[in-house]
Scaffold this active site. Structure first.
Site, PDB file in Angstrom:
ATOM      1  N   SER A  78       0.807  -1.091  -0.070  1.00  0.00           N
ATOM      2  CA  SER A  78       0.090  -0.020   0.109  1.00  0.00           C
ATOM      3  C   SER A  78       0.830   1.209  -0.043  1.00  0.00           C
ATOM      4  O   SER A  78       1.778   1.407  -0.676  1.00  0.00           O
ATOM      5  CB  SER A  78      -0.917   0.092   1.209  1.00  0.00           C
ATOM      6  OG  SER A  78      -2.000   0.918   1.113  1.00  0.00           O
ATOM      7  N   ASP A 110      -9.039  -3.670  -5.346  1.00  0.00           N
ATOM      8  CA  ASP A 110      -9.110  -4.899  -4.397  1.00  0.00           C
ATOM      9  C   ASP A 110      -9.764  -4.034  -2.931  1.00  0.00           C
ATOM     10  O   ASP A 110      -9.600  -4.492  -2.029  1.00  0.00           O
ATOM     11  CB  ASP A 110      -7.553  -4.854  -3.626  1.00  0.00           C
ATOM     12  CG  ASP A 110      -6.826  -3.598  -3.483  1.00  0.00           C
ATOM     13  OD1 ASP A 110      -7.342  -2.634  -3.196  1.00  0.00           O
ATOM     14  OD2 ASP A 110      -5.418  -3.902  -3.264  1.00  0.00           O
ATOM     15  N   HIS A 148      -7.303  -5.921  -0.292  1.00  0.00           N
ATOM     16  CA  HIS A 148      -6.246  -5.229   0.234  1.00  0.00           C
ATOM     17  C   HIS A 148      -5.492  -5.695   1.388  1.00  0.00           C
ATOM     18  O   HIS A 148      -4.002  -5.457   1.454  1.00  0.00           O
ATOM     19  CB  HIS A 148      -6.732  -3.617   0.216  1.00  0.00           C
ATOM     20  CG  HIS A 148      -5.349  -2.808   0.339  1.00  0.00           C
ATOM     21  ND1 HIS A 148      -4.943  -2.235  -0.831  1.00  0.00           N
ATOM     22  CD2 HIS A 148      -4.747  -1.847   1.229  1.00  0.00           C
ATOM     23  CE1 HIS A 148      -3.914  -1.313  -0.548  1.00  0.00           C
ATOM     24  NE2 HIS A 148      -3.958  -1.124   0.513  1.00  0.00           N
TER      25      HIS A 148
END
Length: 296
Positions: A83, A241, A263
């Protein structure tokens, strides 16, 4: 004894927003660090500011890289960021390519997050709703800091507006102007495999009915959150996601962008609760073997 993950340089794992090393007994990279070490890799999970800009986090990462190099005697590191951790890793590699052998983006918002854009539109920082959201994030961050048992360094600064802006399409576009290494020239394409001696890789997942909403994800609250967040997507609707879009995640050599992983699943969080047929740990083990084969 076989050591398929024994890369030349240490693997440094960089968390995303609200990231941590370990909350009480629960690690951010659930099962991943152990699997890589069993394969012979030297692995270090690091902590940077959970809520701050990618540049501030990147400067903190550079300091930690220098420490790791002193501790291990290695000349470089392989950075793997999840991320916002991917943007943090990209910054460090752009600033000090001599210290970094590779950057791997795992569900990284390399062109911004439509969820961050939605929050910026509907919860602006100078509004009452924005201040409430910022307060909630601050409380979550403070609680996580109290529960953190894997980090013993100095207190890390918090800047919630800067952290949020760093993930919007506008904020990442500015970031990309300064640090374009590994970015595709065309939307949905692949980027340069190597820039300034640093190799770039990426992979990501998408929400897939019949896969990601089955298996152990039936008991996973974070998966339900991702399905809710996915409703904010417009450009990549049906191809995200829950927090990052499929094509927005592209950087360097794209290993895959449609793994059946949300995610959080992609780093095996929620105590390893993942969807039907998903194997997030395998992706990390295979990538370590890929880096080893590349001589890094």
């Amino acid at each position: 004894m076989s050591h398929p993950c024994a890369t030349r340089y240490p693997l440094v794992l960089v968390p995303g927003m609200l990231g941590f090393i370990r909350l009480v007994l629960f690690p951010y990279w659930y099962g991943i660090v152990d699997a890589l070490r069993r394969g012979g890799a030297v692995v270090v999970a690091v902590q940077v500011s959970p809520l701050n800009s990618s540049e501030v986090r990147g400067e903190q990462l550079l300091l930690r890289i220098e420490e790791i190099l002193r501790e291990t005697g290695a000349e470089k590191v392989n950075l793997i960021g999840h991320s916002q951790g991917s943007l943090t890793a990209r910054y460090a590699a752009a600033r000090r390519p001599d210290l970094v052998a590779s950057v791997t983006s795992v569900a990284g918002p390399n062109h911004g997050s439509e969820l961050a854009d939605y929050l910026a539109r509907h919860y602006p920082h100078d509004s009452a709703k924005g201040r409430v959201l910022a307060a909630l994030l601050w409380l979550v961050g403070a609680l996580m800091s109290l529960l953190e048992t894997g980090y013993r360094g100095p207190k890390l600064p918090v800047d919630i507006p800067a952290g949020h802006q760093s993930l919007t399409s506008e904020g990442v576009a500015l970031f990309n102007q300064r640090y374009p290494q590994g970015l595709p020239d065309t939307w949905g394409g692949q980027g340069a495999e190597e820039v300034d001696g640093v190799r770039y890789y990426s992979w990501s997942g998408t929400l897939q009915p019949g896969k990601t909403d089955r298996g152990r994800n039936l008991f996973d609250g974070t998966h339900r959150s991702c399905r809710l967040f996915a409703r904010t997507f417009v450009r990549e609707v049906g191809h995200c996601d829950g927090m990052v879009g499929r094509y927005s995640s592209h950087l360097g050599t794209v290993i895959g962008d449609e793994f059946p992983l949300d995610h959080f699943d992609i780093v095996n969080q929620s105590i390893g609760l993942v969807g039907k047929g998903a194997e997030p740990i395998r992706l990390f083990v295979e990538h370590a073997a890929r880096l080893k084969a590349a001589g890094i």
